[in-house]
Design an enzyme around this catalytic site. Structure first.
Site, PDB file in Angstrom:
ATOM      1  N   GLY C   4     -23.578  12.415  -1.820  1.00  0.00           N
ATOM      2  CA  GLY C   4     -22.423  13.649  -1.450  1.00  0.00           C
ATOM      3  C   GLY C   4     -21.347  12.848  -0.728  1.00  0.00           C
ATOM      4  O   GLY C   4     -21.403  11.897  -0.442  1.00  0.00           O
ATOM      5  N   GLY C   5     -20.196  13.689  -0.471  1.00  0.00           N
ATOM      6  CA  GLY C   5     -18.831  13.209  -0.286  1.00  0.00           C
ATOM      7  C   GLY C   5     -19.198  12.859   1.319  1.00  0.00           C
ATOM      8  O   GLY C   5     -20.185  13.267   1.919  1.00  0.00           O
ATOM      9  N   SER C   6     -18.184  12.185   1.949  1.00  0.00           N
ATOM     10  CA  SER C   6     -18.194  12.072   3.389  1.00  0.00           C
ATOM     11  C   SER C   6     -18.109  13.247   3.957  1.00  0.00           C
ATOM     12  O   SER C   6     -17.419  14.152   3.847  1.00  0.00           O
ATOM     13  CB  SER C   6     -16.913  11.239   3.530  1.00  0.00           C
ATOM     14  OG  SER C   6     -16.876  10.887   5.163  1.00  0.00           O
ATOM     15  N   SER C   7     -18.909  13.305   5.276  1.00  0.00           N
ATOM     16  CA  SER C   7     -18.939  14.343   6.148  1.00  0.00           C
ATOM     17  C   SER C   7     -19.567  15.836   5.158  1.00  0.00           C
ATOM     18  O   SER C   7     -19.402  16.993   5.847  1.00  0.00           O
ATOM     19  CB  SER C   7     -17.577  14.900   6.599  1.00  0.00           C
ATOM     20  OG  SER C   7     -17.239  14.057   7.505  1.00  0.00           O
ATOM     21  N   GLY C   9     -22.826  16.061   5.177  1.00  0.00           N
ATOM     22  CA  GLY C   9     -24.071  16.393   5.959  1.00  0.00           C
ATOM     23  C   GLY C   9     -25.377  15.377   5.321  1.00  0.00           C
ATOM     24  O   GLY C   9     -26.180  15.552   5.823  1.00  0.00           O
ATOM     25  N   LYS C  10     -25.039  14.336   4.631  1.00  0.00           N
ATOM     26  CA  LYS C  10     -26.016  13.645   4.045  1.00  0.00           C
ATOM     27  C   LYS C  10     -27.119  12.794   5.085  1.00  0.00           C
ATOM     28  O   LYS C  10     -28.321  13.194   5.299  1.00  0.00           O
ATOM     29  CB  LYS C  10     -25.704  12.414   3.065  1.00  0.00           C
ATOM     30  CG  LYS C  10     -24.978  12.955   1.869  1.00  0.00           C
ATOM     31  CD  LYS C  10     -24.265  11.821   1.286  1.00  0.00           C
ATOM     32  CE  LYS C  10     -23.463  10.758   2.041  1.00  0.00           C
ATOM     33  NZ  LYS C  10     -22.198  11.515   2.667  1.00  0.00           N
ATOM     34  N   SER C  11     -26.413  12.233   6.267  1.00  0.00           N
ATOM     35  CA  SER C  11     -27.162  11.671   6.832  1.00  0.00           C
ATOM     36  C   SER C  11     -27.855  12.615   7.976  1.00  0.00           C
ATOM     37  O   SER C  11     -29.041  12.138   8.275  1.00  0.00           O
ATOM     38  CB  SER C  11     -26.054  10.856   7.869  1.00  0.00           C
ATOM     39  OG  SER C  11     -25.438   9.915   7.188  1.00  0.00           O
ATOM     40  N   ASP C  31     -23.305   3.293   4.604  1.00  0.00           N
ATOM     41  CA  ASP C  31     -22.783   2.693   5.779  1.00  0.00           C
ATOM     42  C   ASP C  31     -23.512   1.301   6.123  1.00  0.00           C
ATOM     43  O   ASP C  31     -23.171   0.587   6.860  1.00  0.00           O
ATOM     44  CB  ASP C  31     -23.074   3.904   6.702  1.00  0.00           C
ATOM     45  CG  ASP C  31     -22.141   4.845   6.750  1.00  0.00           C
ATOM     46  OD1 ASP C  31     -21.158   4.847   5.849  1.00  0.00           O
ATOM     47  OD2 ASP C  31     -22.350   6.030   7.211  1.00  0.00           O
TER      48      ASP C  31
END
Lengths: 175, 175, 175, 175
Positions: C4-7, C9-11, C31
């Site tokens: 998914g894109g940055s921000s 919510g993957k993490s 990261d």
């Protein structure tokens, strides 16, 4: 009041002081202020600019917030908190005067934290999260015209030993 | 003044406020204070204890430092800094009174940051760096007896939208 | 494999998966790779550049290290580790193919993590430590041509609920 | 391969190596692995326990994940990545054998990073984010039975100077 250039070892001394002093002390510093400020990008905060050679350019907005910040830190100490200030006097003697004015009659131990420029520059590389060049550009500048009760040098002395020297002097001053 | 339980979304709202408000605002909160305190181990700071169920036990030493801290933050505002306080009123109404006393006649917008307990508990897991249980145990407790100018709820509203509501109310209050 | 894109919510989903899955899973992502790379300044890593509009320009050096990295993460899985990969397929379908080649016959659940561009952009502001613009520029791009087993959308669904959907699907796949 | 106890200065040497070596090198270490693991609380990760005296108790689950991790890091190197491993050989010679087996015929420079126990313990206090006692308990233990190509000692030598010695030896080995 610990004053020294970037990567001179102030924060390590501050944490050792917290560990060895019998009472709880707060550590507050310019990093605390920078973290509190708005971030316009990953790199710049309002009114402060980190040039690629490590120079720090401070603008009017930063100065205004910093002045209020200094008043606040002084008020904490007036209200009874024991405070270790971890500072970088970018303005040398002028920075010291700003703090003196705010702190008034409070007992302060002025400590200069020295580190040879080349050694500080090496530690800056080893830290890996600093703009390269700040250590060298600040090593002497921040001490110009500043009057100290005590100076320590982290070039060949560990942070814990420096902290012990500061603590001994602080306790002697109280008695 | 943003008050809400752990993982209710206060810090996100605070950063959005910094981004959308026209002037530079400082964000200072209980996390700033905890970071300034001595760490006796990776987990406990002086005078404060995080129980394994998420309860926070606050001792006399923490209370004393916190009182001086509140004086200092109030002094920053008195000296002209615009300050967003990111707080957890563990004492509910008593915490609000401590701040009211220190802030005196300064204009303050009291904002309650709500989040349904189960949702906050889920976000606590997603953050991965929090003691599990704090979100649930604080969700209601911190609002008991507190009087607000405005309340926002992050359960189904994004931080940026909450920040816009706070900013609109703050600017209306100034006019 | 969470893409998914940055921000987006993957993490958060990854940490919830670690919390709810019965076995221990490692979370490894782009990261982790970026943190492992040399930092030429506070902002740029070798072979990767963050443009001020949030675009990410990836150079040959980054690609070469990334290829070896992918081999390594695949080898961890081959050796028996359960791995949640938290990834940003900047190359869309081409990125997926690179992973497919390395993972070979290993069972993989391909999960697309969606978030409406405007919402992701707002969360990027709320996080406060991201280059503004990445969320918007990556929101759709990273999914182009990618084939998924499951897609979740964090726009109106909490990370923990998304994680539960992923876990249910992963366990169904095993049976 | 840099092996040394906690607070012996490995990470600083690794970052200096990244800065002075002509090619890009990845730094991967036990901290990377621990960060990838599930966190059952702020303090403990799955299968590993930090006793209050600084001892580290490693369980079967950690060992299994670590074995797969070592395979993965070795695979990165096999695939062409230059890797600096920042490790703590809690098992001494047995840890070295695990790595030797995984790395096979790859060229490795085995570097012991020493630091006098009392000095490392002082630096642990100065860092402020470590479990007190690890530095002292690991200072000698991690070197037992380990065979090195080179040893450096950070007690009185800066990280950058140690890194220069390692780089010189690595480049001599290549020729």
């Amino acid at each position: 009041m610990l004053n020294g250039g970037s990567s001179s070892g102030k924060s390590g001394i501050a944490r050792c002081l917290q560990a060895i002093l019998p009472d709880p002390w707060l550590v507050i510093g310019v990093d605390t202020l920078i973290r509190a400020m708005p971030v316009s990008s990953r790199r710049s905060v309002v009114g402060i600019e980190f040039a690629s050679d490590g120079a720090v350019i401070v603008g009017a907005q930063f100065r205004a917030l910093e002045a209020a910040w200094i008043e606040g830190v002084a008020a904490m100490a007036h209200a009874g908190a024991r405070v270790i200030v971890d500072e970088v006097f970018l303005g040398g003697a002028a920075s010291q005067q700003r703090w003196q004015q705010a702190l008034g009659p409070l007992p302060v131990l002025w400590v200069g934290v020295r580190c040879e420029s080349a050694v500080a520059a090496g530690r800056e590389i080893a830290r890996g999260d600093r703009v390269i060049g700040q250590a060298a550009s600040q090593a002497d500048m921040v001490h110009q015209g500043v009057v100290y009760d005590l100076q320590v040098d982290t070039t060949r002395t560990e942070a814990l030993a420096c902290a012990r020297a500061v603590a001994a002097r602080a306790q002697a001053a109280v008695v």
